[in-house]
Scaffold this active site. Structure first.
Site, PDB file in Angstrom:
ATOM      1  N   GLU A  58      32.241  31.560  28.492  1.00 51.84           N
ATOM      2  CA  GLU A  58      32.184  30.890  27.203  1.00 51.84           C
ATOM      3  C   GLU A  58      30.767  30.629  26.692  1.00 51.84           C
ATOM      4  O   GLU A  58      29.875  30.270  27.438  1.00 51.84           O
ATOM      5  CB  GLU A  58      32.953  29.555  27.258  1.00 51.84           C
ATOM      6  CG  GLU A  58      32.721  28.726  28.497  1.00 51.84           C
ATOM      7  CD  GLU A  58      33.662  29.077  29.632  1.00 51.84           C
ATOM      8  OE1 GLU A  58      33.843  28.203  30.493  1.00 51.84           O
ATOM      9  OE2 GLU A  58      34.218  30.197  29.664  1.00 51.84           O
ATOM     10  N   LYS A 113      40.405  26.784  39.930  1.00 49.55           N
ATOM     11  CA  LYS A 113      40.684  28.209  40.138  1.00 49.55           C
ATOM     12  C   LYS A 113      41.519  28.445  41.401  1.00 49.55           C
ATOM     13  O   LYS A 113      42.351  29.349  41.432  1.00 49.55           O
ATOM     14  CB  LYS A 113      39.378  29.009  40.195  1.00 49.55           C
ATOM     15  CG  LYS A 113      38.438  28.740  39.019  1.00 49.55           C
ATOM     16  CD  LYS A 113      39.153  28.738  37.670  1.00 49.55           C
ATOM     17  CE  LYS A 113      38.324  28.067  36.602  1.00 49.55           C
ATOM     18  NZ  LYS A 113      39.081  27.825  35.351  1.00 49.55           N
ATOM     19  N   ASP A 166      44.000  27.178  33.046  1.00 46.89           N
ATOM     20  CA  ASP A 166      42.545  27.056  32.938  1.00 46.89           C
ATOM     21  C   ASP A 166      42.102  25.748  33.593  1.00 46.89           C
ATOM     22  O   ASP A 166      41.501  24.885  32.958  1.00 46.89           O
ATOM     23  CB  ASP A 166      42.114  27.101  31.467  1.00 46.89           C
ATOM     24  CG  ASP A 166      40.607  27.232  31.302  1.00 46.89           C
ATOM     25  OD1 ASP A 166      39.931  27.600  32.281  1.00 46.89           O
ATOM     26  OD2 ASP A 166      40.105  26.960  30.193  1.00 46.89           O
ATOM     27  N   ASP A 172      42.488  32.106  32.341  1.00 43.23           N
ATOM     28  CA  ASP A 172      41.074  32.220  31.999  1.00 43.23           C
ATOM     29  C   ASP A 172      40.226  32.247  33.269  1.00 43.23           C
ATOM     30  O   ASP A 172      40.678  31.884  34.353  1.00 43.23           O
ATOM     31  CB  ASP A 172      40.670  31.033  31.117  1.00 43.23           C
ATOM     32  CG  ASP A 172      39.251  31.161  30.570  1.00 43.23           C
ATOM     33  OD1 ASP A 172      38.732  32.295  30.495  1.00 43.23           O
ATOM     34  OD2 ASP A 172      38.650  30.126  30.211  1.00 43.23           O
ATOM     35  N   ASN A 173      38.977  32.700  33.128  1.00 50.91           N
ATOM     36  CA  ASN A 173      37.970  32.639  34.200  1.00 50.91           C
ATOM     37  C   ASN A 173      38.394  33.358  35.476  1.00 50.91           C
ATOM     38  O   ASN A 173      38.032  32.951  36.581  1.00 50.91           O
ATOM     39  CB  ASN A 173      37.639  31.179  34.560  1.00 50.91           C
ATOM     40  CG  ASN A 173      37.008  30.410  33.423  1.00 50.91           C
ATOM     41  OD1 ASN A 173      37.495  29.339  33.079  1.00 50.91           O
ATOM     42  ND2 ASN A 173      35.953  30.936  32.832  1.00 50.91           N
TER      43      ASN A 173
END
Length: 259
Positions: free
Chosen positions: A243, A186, A183, A211-212
């Site tokens: 989130e 990216k 996380d 995540d993401n």
């Protein structure tokens, strides 16, 4: 053209169904995600909020306080409560002994992982910002997890320096890592995973959670997992939301390494 604050007011008036937390992400989130630590004092304010509202050693209380701060006061780069529950469940299913996190920020996910992992497990969380790492260590200590959760300043892609520290000071080696949570930047998801694979730290059954993957997105990482599905990886895509809101969709990938 109205500024960001004026645009926010217009949209709040015209679109009452749009949750303000989602709008905060649209207006301010891209800048936050680009810069990492935004430098406006929100991380220090978070630490002060935790110290002022939670009893030392109350792990659950620290998590709740961070969630409350992120919803009510300032947007934070935390995994958040909705996706945090997915992370908790993945840790519990894996029953890991050695865990690695890429992207500590202020320590929220490290605390969630520390709460969910077995009692004798240990987590090392890597953070590029020394200032963020200092705040994360203070919050993790206040949550009562210092003996099992460590924060290391560095990054996987630093010509081997962080890898050497993990190997020498934390006994990372072939087949030792049971769980990885990704996380951070990216565009570093896939290169960092490949570096970890090349180091041989994973073993069949190791779990990697990212995540993401949809927002802001890690398409190369997702494609890598799709192309290897059933051969070297088995992946579950959890449909969820960015989130602290329920409008913007996101994906959390939970991948088991098959070897």
């Amino acid at each position: 053209m109205p500024n960001a604050e004026g645009l926010g007011a217009v949209l709040r008036d015209r679109l009452p169904f749009l949750r303000w937390s989602a709008l905060r992400f649209v207006l301010g989130g891209p800048s936050l995600l680009r810069t990492g630590q935004v430098g406006d004092g929100r991380e220090q304010a978070l630490l002060e909020h935790v110290l002022a509202t939670v009893t030392a050693g109350d792990t659950d209380g620290v998590i709740t306080a961070i969630d409350d701060f992120a919803r009510r006061r300032s947007l934070l780069m935390n995994v958040g409560d909705e996706k945090g529950a997915l992370l908790d469940a993945a840790v519990r299913r894996a029953e890991p002994a050695v865990l690695l996190e890429l992207g500590t920020y202020c320590g929220y996910s490290a605390i969630r992982i520390g709460r969910a992992m077995p009692e004798r497990a240990r987590l090392v969380s890597i953070e590029t910002s020394p200032a963020n790492a200092e705040i994360a260590r203070a919050i993790i200590e206040y949550a009562g997890l210092t003996d099992r959760v460590s924060v290391l300043v560095g990054k996987i892609g630093d010509d081997g320096r962080t890898l050497r520290t993990l190997a020498i000071e934390h006994d990372f080696g072939p087949g030792t890592v049971d769980f990885v949570f990704i996380d951070h930047w990216k565009n570093a998801y896939l290169p960092d995973l490949k570096t970890i694979l090349a180091a041989g730290w994973l073993h069949p059954g190791s779990i990697v959670v990212a995540d993401n993957v949809k927002m802001p997105g890690a398409p190369g990482y997702r494609r890598f997992m799709h192309e290897r599905e059933g051969r070297s990886w088995r992946t579950v895509e959890h449909k969820t939301h960015v989130e602290y809101q329920s409008l913007l969709p996101d994906l959390v990938l939970e991948s088991e390494y098959l070897g």
